[in-house]
Design a protein around this motif. Sequence first.
Motif, PDB file in Angstrom:
ATOM      1  N   GLY A   1      -2.824   2.507  -0.062  1.00 31.15           N
ATOM      2  CA  GLY A   1      -2.926   1.750  -1.302  1.00 31.15           C
ATOM      3  C   GLY A   1      -4.161   2.119  -2.105  1.00 31.15           C
ATOM      4  O   GLY A   1      -4.092   2.297  -3.322  1.00 31.15           O
ATOM      5  N   ALA A   2      -5.303   2.266  -1.435  1.00 31.75           N
ATOM      6  CA  ALA A   2      -6.550   2.598  -2.134  1.00 31.75           C
ATOM      7  C   ALA A   2      -6.464   3.988  -2.777  1.00 31.75           C
ATOM      8  O   ALA A   2      -6.843   4.163  -3.943  1.00 31.75           O
ATOM      9  CB  ALA A   2      -7.723   2.534  -1.166  1.00 31.75           C
ATOM     10  N   LEU A   3      -5.962   4.961  -2.026  1.00 28.60           N
ATOM     11  CA  LEU A   3      -5.813   6.313  -2.588  1.00 28.60           C
ATOM     12  C   LEU A   3      -4.814   6.309  -3.739  1.00 28.60           C
ATOM     13  O   LEU A   3      -5.023   6.959  -4.763  1.00 28.60           O
ATOM     14  CB  LEU A   3      -5.377   7.295  -1.506  1.00 28.60           C
ATOM     15  N   GLY A   4      -3.741   5.560  -3.577  1.00 36.03           N
ATOM     16  CA  GLY A   4      -2.742   5.460  -4.637  1.00 36.03           C
ATOM     17  C   GLY A   4      -3.297   4.849  -5.900  1.00 36.03           C
ATOM     18  O   GLY A   4      -3.007   5.305  -7.008  1.00 36.03           O
ATOM     19  N   ILE A   5      -4.128   3.820  -5.760  1.00 32.19           N
ATOM     20  CA  ILE A   5      -4.739   3.174  -6.925  1.00 32.19           C
ATOM     21  C   ILE A   5      -5.633   4.154  -7.671  1.00 32.19           C
ATOM     22  O   ILE A   5      -5.615   4.209  -8.905  1.00 32.19           O
ATOM     23  CB  ILE A   5      -5.523   1.913  -6.504  1.00 32.19           C
TER      24      ILE A   5
ATOM     25  N   GLY B   1       0.821  -1.213   0.000  1.00 29.35           N
ATOM     26  CA  GLY B   1       0.000   0.000   0.000  1.00 29.35           C
ATOM     27  C   GLY B   1       0.851   1.258   0.000  1.00 29.35           C
ATOM     28  O   GLY B   1       0.546   2.223  -0.704  1.00 29.35           O
ATOM     29  N   LEU B   2       1.920   1.256   0.778  1.00 33.51           N
ATOM     30  CA  LEU B   2       2.812   2.413   0.799  1.00 33.51           C
ATOM     31  C   LEU B   2       3.501   2.605  -0.541  1.00 33.51           C
ATOM     32  O   LEU B   2       3.715   3.735  -0.990  1.00 33.51           O
ATOM     33  CB  LEU B   2       3.863   2.266   1.902  1.00 33.51           C
ATOM     34  N   GLY B   3       3.862   1.496  -1.187  1.00 35.95           N
ATOM     35  CA  GLY B   3       4.503   1.586  -2.496  1.00 35.95           C
ATOM     36  C   GLY B   3       3.576   2.143  -3.558  1.00 35.95           C
ATOM     37  O   GLY B   3       3.977   2.956  -4.393  1.00 35.95           O
ATOM     38  N   VAL B   4       2.321   1.715  -3.533  1.00 37.07           N
ATOM     39  CA  VAL B   4       1.337   2.234  -4.484  1.00 37.07           C
ATOM     40  C   VAL B   4       1.156   3.734  -4.261  1.00 37.07           C
ATOM     41  O   VAL B   4       1.099   4.519  -5.216  1.00 37.07           O
ATOM     42  CB  VAL B   4      -0.006   1.486  -4.345  1.00 37.07           C
ATOM     43  N   GLN B   5       1.091   4.137  -2.994  1.00 38.62           N
ATOM     44  CA  GLN B   5       0.940   5.560  -2.676  1.00 38.62           C
ATOM     45  C   GLN B   5       2.130   6.364  -3.206  1.00 38.62           C
ATOM     46  O   GLN B   5       1.968   7.415  -3.824  1.00 38.62           O
ATOM     47  CB  GLN B   5       0.806   5.754  -1.169  1.00 38.62           C
ATOM     48  N   MET B   6       3.347   5.875  -2.963  1.00 32.79           N
ATOM     49  CA  MET B   6       4.538   6.579  -3.446  1.00 32.79           C
ATOM     50  C   MET B   6       4.567   6.650  -4.968  1.00 32.79           C
ATOM     51  O   MET B   6       4.918   7.679  -5.539  1.00 32.79           O
ATOM     52  CB  MET B   6       5.806   5.893  -2.932  1.00 32.79           C
TER      53      MET B   6
END
Length: 193
Positions: free
Chosen positions: A168-172, A22-27
């Motif tokens: 992760g959800a916000l990043g997606i 999730g942190l990776g998707v956000q970044m």
Amino acid sequence: MLYTVILFPRDYTMPATIIHLGLGVQMKSVVPQYFSFPVFVFTQLAIDMEAFYFLLQNESPVHRFLHTYIGATLIAFLAILIGRPLCQWGIGLWNARLKEKHYHWLYITPRISWKAAATAAIFGAYSHVLMDSIMHADIQPFAPFSLINGFWGAISNFHLHMFCIICGALGIIVLWLLWETREVPTRVEKNKG
């Protein structure tokens, strides 16, 4: 680690490695040009191979050298030097196997810059140790200089997991919006003769 829940149902409250993503998707959604998600994933898996090994051996503690900041630094360097070319190779295979109808949607830029690899590897390694330090009492993140884990229990496991899931959800959502407007190179058709 998802495999922990399946293979080791006893009193381990280990996060699924996927939760770290999730942190990776956000970044990736915040700085897409300067962050390689595949290298981030490589880093997460490399660090958690240590815990997986000791779980299989039924030995404690399961979080040892790679779950320290010194060990994570070593993994970050390996992820940059070895993970970057492996990820580029994997992306090339992925793109080559895409069907024409999926090409625009699923194509991934195969080149990973050194800067994107370094950012992802370093962020991935250190965030992994920090999150696991909050969750697991057996981690000594500053070893060998200190055997104290001052992060353990700083927030509840539930809140830690929710933070990663929300990131992760916000990043997606952001990545989907960026994905819709990106330019994808046209596929070069191979000569049929």
